[in-house]
Design an enzyme around this catalytic site. Structure first.
Site, PDB file in Angstrom:
ATOM      1  N   HIS A   1       0.596  -1.109   0.232  1.00  0.00           N
ATOM      2  CA  HIS A   1      -0.011  -0.032  -0.229  1.00  0.00           C
ATOM      3  C   HIS A   1       1.121   1.275  -0.077  1.00  0.00           C
ATOM      4  O   HIS A   1       2.023   1.134   0.279  1.00  0.00           O
ATOM      5  CB  HIS A   1      -0.788   0.025   1.263  1.00  0.00           C
ATOM      6  CG  HIS A   1      -1.858  -1.023   1.187  1.00  0.00           C
ATOM      7  ND1 HIS A   1      -3.035  -1.320   0.456  1.00  0.00           N
ATOM      8  CD2 HIS A   1      -2.085  -2.338   2.293  1.00  0.00           C
ATOM      9  CE1 HIS A   1      -3.389  -2.271   0.505  1.00  0.00           C
ATOM     10  NE2 HIS A   1      -3.125  -2.815   1.837  1.00  0.00           N
TER      11      HIS A   1
ATOM     12  N   CYS B   1      -1.005   1.744  -5.315  1.00  0.00           N
ATOM     13  CA  CYS B   1      -1.900   2.882  -5.615  1.00  0.00           C
ATOM     14  C   CYS B   1      -0.948   4.137  -5.597  1.00  0.00           C
ATOM     15  O   CYS B   1      -0.116   4.215  -4.461  1.00  0.00           O
ATOM     16  CB  CYS B   1      -2.974   3.071  -4.757  1.00  0.00           C
ATOM     17  SG  CYS B   1      -4.356   1.789  -5.370  1.00  0.00           S
TER      18      CYS B   1
END
Length: 458
Positions: free
Chosen positions: A290, A333
């Site tokens: 992440h 992301c």
């Protein structure tokens, strides 16, 4: 009278053609000597998936009993529902071994033919290295053929269901063709001034860091941890295995670290940056986790700045990599926004949409390496899976889009293209995936001063 297995292919041909993904079979058929590179090229040349499936199945049917047995093994590993069709037919028709016609090749004869194919191919080092994790499968082919002959399709080869952290999956491998100089202009050669040297064996270290699961740090409250939404990144192990096989096939020394804490990550990066890379020509770092606002999440919920990570390997901080290409591939992301996409050749546009987090890899970042490009930071490539501010998509069963495209393109094109050209093709392939509200495109950012070719086979 043909064998029940061949008859099973014939009887279930329509169902197999409907669902068969040829790309999941041709590499294994090549490795076992059933296909050669020309066979693969002929299948790939077909324009649609169904035509490719028909071409592949026709070649399999003409390859004889061992070819059909190996094809069944590929289905067992990659498309189990198609394998189950054959299993059901075998169970209904009884022993295949008892129905062999007189004059059909024996198992030993077929195995010898397969061995001869491997001898005549004489794979170059990069191909041999790609095959080495599954060399024992040549023995397994005998077992697969014997068990299929006796009607047992379930237990032919070792599976990956309980693979340990450092094990290499026996059923998977990756083949890269040797470099093709006929596709290059004459001024592009391994020792040209326009390209980085890339002939060391191994080429260099490829460090893969995959943070899949996360635990709350002792300093974080449960509420703070919940706010970060650090969910398990299902499917990321597929990416790890694919990248490991890719860089092993490209003749890199591969090291994998999983679920590292902040302290562990900094220690690993510091140790690697202080290692002696004098005998190497390149360094690769694959980061998967992440992320948010220029940060990379560690397994303990803490973050490390991406700029700090790259600085470990700057020309000043890593003396033995000075002037050599450092390649960073970042799957994460970089924001909450989903790319809705636009209709090609249409003047109308669709605005961006805030991502729900359902298919995201986590909170985003807005970091661009281009903000601090100085000579100390030269010779670096940062290949992001998505553009700043946008989400990156990952399938829980097959891994991330970016890594899948990266591996497929590098496998196909590394024999004649440089890294930046291949990343352009990765973007093209990546941009064609997904429907409205779930489009994605990567963003390579480079301070490279020359072209990077991997020169597989040299």
């Amino acid at each position: 009278m043909c064998s029940p297995l061949a008859e099973g292919l014939r009887r279930n041909r329509k169902a197999i053609l409907r669902d068969l993904d040829p790309s999941k079979s041709w590499n294994y058929l090549y490795q076992e000597g059933i296909f050669d590179l020309d066979d693969i090229d002929e299948v790939k040349a077909e324009r649609t998936r169904k035509k490719k499936a028909e071409a592949l199945l026709e070649k399999v049917e003409h390859s004889g009993p061992v070819g059909i047995a190996v094809f069944a093994e590929t289905l067992r590993k990659s498309q189990r529902h198609l394998f189950d069709l054959l299993q059901s037919f075998i169970n209904d028709t009884g022993s295949y071994g008892s129905q062999l016609q007189a004059g059909q090749p024996t198992i030993a004869q077929v195995t010898r033919q397969v061995s001869d194919l491997h001898i005549y191919r004489e794979p170059v080092p990069c191909v041999q290295k790609a095959l080495s994790p599954v060399e024992h499968v040549h023995e397994g082919s005998d077992r697969a053929f014997e068990k299929i002959s006796s009607g047992d399709l379930n237990g032919s080869l070792e599976t990956n269901q309980e693979r340990g952290e450092n094990d290499t999956p026996a059923e998977e491998s990756l083949v890269i063709s040797p470099f093709d100089f006929t596709k290059l202009p004459p001024h592009i050669r391994p020792y040209s001034e326009d390209v980085y040297p890339m002939t060391a064996t191994p080429r260099g270290l490829a460090l893969i860091i995959n943070n899949e699961s996360f635990v709350r740090d002792s300093e974080q409250t449960e509420k703070e941890f919940e706010k970060e939404k650090l969910e398990v990144r299902q499917g990321s192990e597929k990416d790890t295995i694919s990248l490991q096989m890719l860089f092993e096939a490209l003749d890199f020394k591969v090291r994998v670290n999983r679920n590292v804490t902040e302290k562990q990550l900094l220690k690993v990066l510091d140790d690697v940056s202080k290692d002696d890379h004098s005998d190497y020509h390149c360094f690769v770092l694959c980061l998967m986790s992440h992320g948010k606002e220029g940060q990379f999440y560690c397994a303990d919920g803490k973050t490390v700045c991406l700029k700090e990570i790259s600085n470990f390997f700057s020309n000043r901080n890593c003396e033995t990599l000075k002037g050599k290409p450092k390649l960073f591939f970042i799957q994460a992301c970089r924001g909450y926004v989903k790319d809705r996409g636009v209709v090609e050749d249409s003047p109308s546009e669709q605005g961006p949409q805030q991502a729900s987090g359902e298919n995201d890899e986590g909170p985003g970042w807005k970091f661009s390496f281009e903000r601090d490009i100085i000579p100390n930071q030269a010779d670096m490539l940062m290949a992001y899976s998505t553009v700043s501010g946008y989400a990156s998509f990952r399938n829980p069963h097959y891994g991330s889009r970016f890594v899948r495209c990266l591996v497929e393109v590098f496998q196909e094109k590394a024999s004649h293209e440089d890294v930046l050209s291949m990343l352009t093709k990765v973007n093209d392939k990546l941009s064609k995936m997904g429907e409205i509200d779930s489009k994605q495109v990567g963003q390579p950012t480079s301070t490279l001063r020359k072209k990077v070719y991997f020169w597989p086979g040299l």
